[in-house]
Design an enzyme around this catalytic site. Structure first.
Site, PDB file in Angstrom:
ATOM      1  N   SER A 297       0.782  -1.373   0.097  1.00 39.54           N
ATOM      2  CA  SER A 297       0.108   0.037  -0.060  1.00 39.54           C
ATOM      3  C   SER A 297       1.018   1.356   0.098  1.00 39.54           C
ATOM      4  O   SER A 297       1.469   1.562  -1.074  1.00 39.54           O
ATOM      5  CB  SER A 297      -0.957  -0.105   1.124  1.00 39.54           C
ATOM      6  OG  SER A 297      -2.029   0.951   1.202  1.00 39.54           O
ATOM      7  N   LYS A 322      -0.752  -4.054  -3.403  1.00 38.28           N
ATOM      8  CA  LYS A 322      -1.922  -3.644  -3.133  1.00 38.28           C
ATOM      9  C   LYS A 322      -2.022  -2.373  -3.615  1.00 38.28           C
ATOM     10  O   LYS A 322      -1.358  -1.412  -3.127  1.00 38.28           O
ATOM     11  CB  LYS A 322      -2.099  -3.720  -1.515  1.00 38.28           C
ATOM     12  CG  LYS A 322      -3.275  -3.011  -1.067  1.00 38.28           C
ATOM     13  CD  LYS A 322      -3.317  -3.029   0.422  1.00 38.28           C
ATOM     14  CE  LYS A 322      -4.646  -2.441   1.027  1.00 38.28           C
ATOM     15  NZ  LYS A 322      -4.788  -0.977   0.644  1.00 38.28           N
ATOM     16  N   GLN A 326      -8.428   2.634   0.329  1.00 39.09           N
ATOM     17  CA  GLN A 326      -9.694   2.349   1.119  1.00 39.09           C
ATOM     18  C   GLN A 326     -10.094   3.569   1.925  1.00 39.09           C
ATOM     19  O   GLN A 326      -9.192   4.447   2.402  1.00 39.09           O
ATOM     20  CB  GLN A 326      -9.438   1.322   2.264  1.00 39.09           C
ATOM     21  CG  GLN A 326      -9.442   0.067   1.636  1.00 39.09           C
ATOM     22  CD  GLN A 326      -8.477  -0.357   1.049  1.00 39.09           C
ATOM     23  OE1 GLN A 326      -7.084  -0.131   1.488  1.00 39.09           O
ATOM     24  NE2 GLN A 326      -8.321  -1.014  -0.434  1.00 39.09           N
TER      25      GLN A 326
END
Length: 529
Positions: A297, A322, A326
């Protein structure tokens, strides 16, 4: 009169439409949950829950049914969209906030005993008189000693609201003591280690990207630059990500001008670019970034931007993969949805998200597959080419789709650890031995002023190793035939653990990095690049 009315008619229609849109906007904004809730008509899920409540043969917990229904719904989405019950949401926020409310100790659970392994200087526990080596027997009325209590239960018993008192029963030198401790805010740094490797090269280890990471990074960089830093090893291995904005701010400190760092886009989220906006603290010095399969991320946003702009050499193994962003949406009962709202793309337009169309289990198991099929060990089995090529300003070819591929691959050590040593690691005997060795030899370690001086003078390979062999025999483990190379690796780990008790994580990594092949490769590249 008729002609005048026809002239004004379009204007009247426009005014009515604008007024209607304004009233509709206000009404939507007045709805609970910021307008996400639908109007009066109930959904099939709501109807089903109401029928169950009114008609089912036994009493049921509707909140549990609702939570399970939401989980099932989220399982149909991507692997990173999840439902967070109230307790999980609290822990998620605490992990990234840079602090929590507690008593300021670290502890180890060795078998059925909770041992205090660190007492925060100036924290609530130090003020109450707690010491390293104290054993926690009771927390208020809850007995811990002699019971297999989960670490989550211990944590929940000790932590609590700032200003409240927790009563601990402590065993110290065979004496039981009752110690009241007043809880307070406890800082949780995300930058866990920083030091000068040599006269020019500094080392920084980022554990995650929390709300305080950028501030910690800037304070550390200013300190290291005063110590002579002109080169940097930035360690993002094992860093699962966190707040994207913190990674962007750090990238800004390495990249010049108004360079693009990352952009995001989704079906319901228009494209948004994030660019550099200030002069950076380290725009020209030599830079290497360490990554592995658990770098995810925000770690991939930072390493991807630096790779795309030819700013850093990425060293290690392929990252997690990733590329989804979110947001957390709170629900009325204190729970929340952690929902993917967009994808992020590196400056060259690479999406590094791995495929997840085969389900969550296959998606998560892919990381373990890298160990099984050799990708974590050998460079030739570690290539992910998704077809489309991306060219950096320096002319290098990069790919997307499966994580950030390092510029220099360094595989895991292929030396096998014996089953005897593994057994001692997994059952806690290794940690227990080093901890008690430290308690019994604190005076021996007192003269050492730094991890480096400790490492140069301390030799755990003789007396300490023999004590470890004797300790292992209590677990019916025979270490007399352990190969010399493995003995050296275990001794180095012992030394690092001892350094951690005295100098925290920074001491641990200073010792461990002396034999870390990825760090050594980074330092070597800084010398020759």
């Amino acid at each position: 009169m008729k002609k005048k009315f026809e002239v004004w008619l379009p204007l009247l229609f426009s005014l009515v439409m604008i007024l209607g849109m304004f009233i509709g906007y206000k009404l939507r904004g007045a709805q609970p949950n910021g307008g996400f809730a639908k109007s009066g008509r109930s959904t099939a899920l709501e109807e089903a829950l109401e029928i169950i409540r009114q008609k089912y043969v036994d009493s049921v917990k509707l909140d549990t049914l609702e939570a399970n229904a939401i989980r099932e719904m989220m399982d149909e989405l991507d692997p990173h969209s999840v439902y967070l019950p109230p307790m999980d949401l609290k822990e998620t926020n605490e992990a990234l906030s840079g602090k929590f409310e507690g008593i300021g100790v670290e502890y180890n659970q060795i078998r059925d005993t909770v041992n205090i392994t660190y007492v925060l200087k100036g924290g609530p526990s130090e003020k109450a008189g707690l010491k390293i080596g104290d054993q926690i027997i009771k927390v208020n009325d809850s007995l811990l000693a002699g019971k297999k209590t989960s670490s989550t239960t211990v944590r929940n018993l000790i932590r609590g609201e700032k200003g409240t008192v927790v009563n601990l029963q402590i065993l110290r030198d065979k004496a039981l003591l009752n110690v009241p401790v007043t809880r307070n805010n406890i800082p949780t740094p995300t930058l866990v280690a920083a030091y000068m490797i040599n006269k020019e090269a500094g080392y920084i280890k980022l554990d995650k990207f929390g709300s305080t990471t950028y501030r910690e990074f800037m304070e550390t960089m200013e300190r290291l630059k005063k110590e002579g830093l002109t080169e940097l090893v930035l360690d993002l291995r094992g860093n699962p990500g966190g707040y994207m904005e913190q990674a962007i701010d750090i990238a800004d400190e390495f990249l010049s001008g108004d360079k693009l760092v990352v952009y995001t886009q989704g079906t319901n989220s228009p494209k948004k670019e994030y660019r550099c906006k200030r002069p950076g603290i380290f725009e020209t010095g030599k830079l290497t970034v360490l990554v592995d399969e658990l770098s995810a991320s925000a770690s991939e946003i930072l390493s991807g931007a630096l790779q795309d702009w030819d700013r850093a050499t990425i060293i290690g193994r392929r990252t997690f993969g990733k590329g989804l962003v979110q947001e957390i949406f709170p629900l009325s009962d204190g729970s929340a949805l952690k929902l993917t709202v967009s994808r992020y793309y590196t400056p060259l337009g690479r999406s590094i998200q791995r495929p997840y169309n085969k389900g969550r289990k296959v998606y998560m198991d892919e990381i373990w597959e890298r160990y099984a099929n050799g990708q974590a060990y050998f460079a030739d089995s570690n290539k992910v080419h998704t077809g489309k090529q991306y060219k950096t300003p320096g002319g290098r070819i990069l790919y997307g789709g499966g994580g950030i591929m390092p510029d220099v691959f360094v595989g895991l050590d292929t030396s096998k650890t014996s089953k005897e040593i593994n057994r001692l690691f997994f059952n806690g005997a290794f940690t227990d031995f080093v901890f008690h060795y430290y308690l019994n030899n604190q005076k021996v370690m007192e003269p050492y002023t730094s991890p480096v001086s400790f490492s140069q003078a301390f030799d755990p390979g003789k007396a300490m190793w023999q004590q470890f062999v004797s300790r292992a025999q209590k677990d019916t483990v025979n270490l007399t035939h352990i190969p010399e190379a493995e003995k050296l690796r275990v001794s180095n780990r012992m030394e690092a653990y001892l350094a951690r008790f005295k100098w925290r994580d920074s001491g641990y990594y200073q010792i461990l990095n002396l034999t870390d092949s990825v760090v050594l490769k980074a330092v070597d590249l800084l010398k020759t690049k």
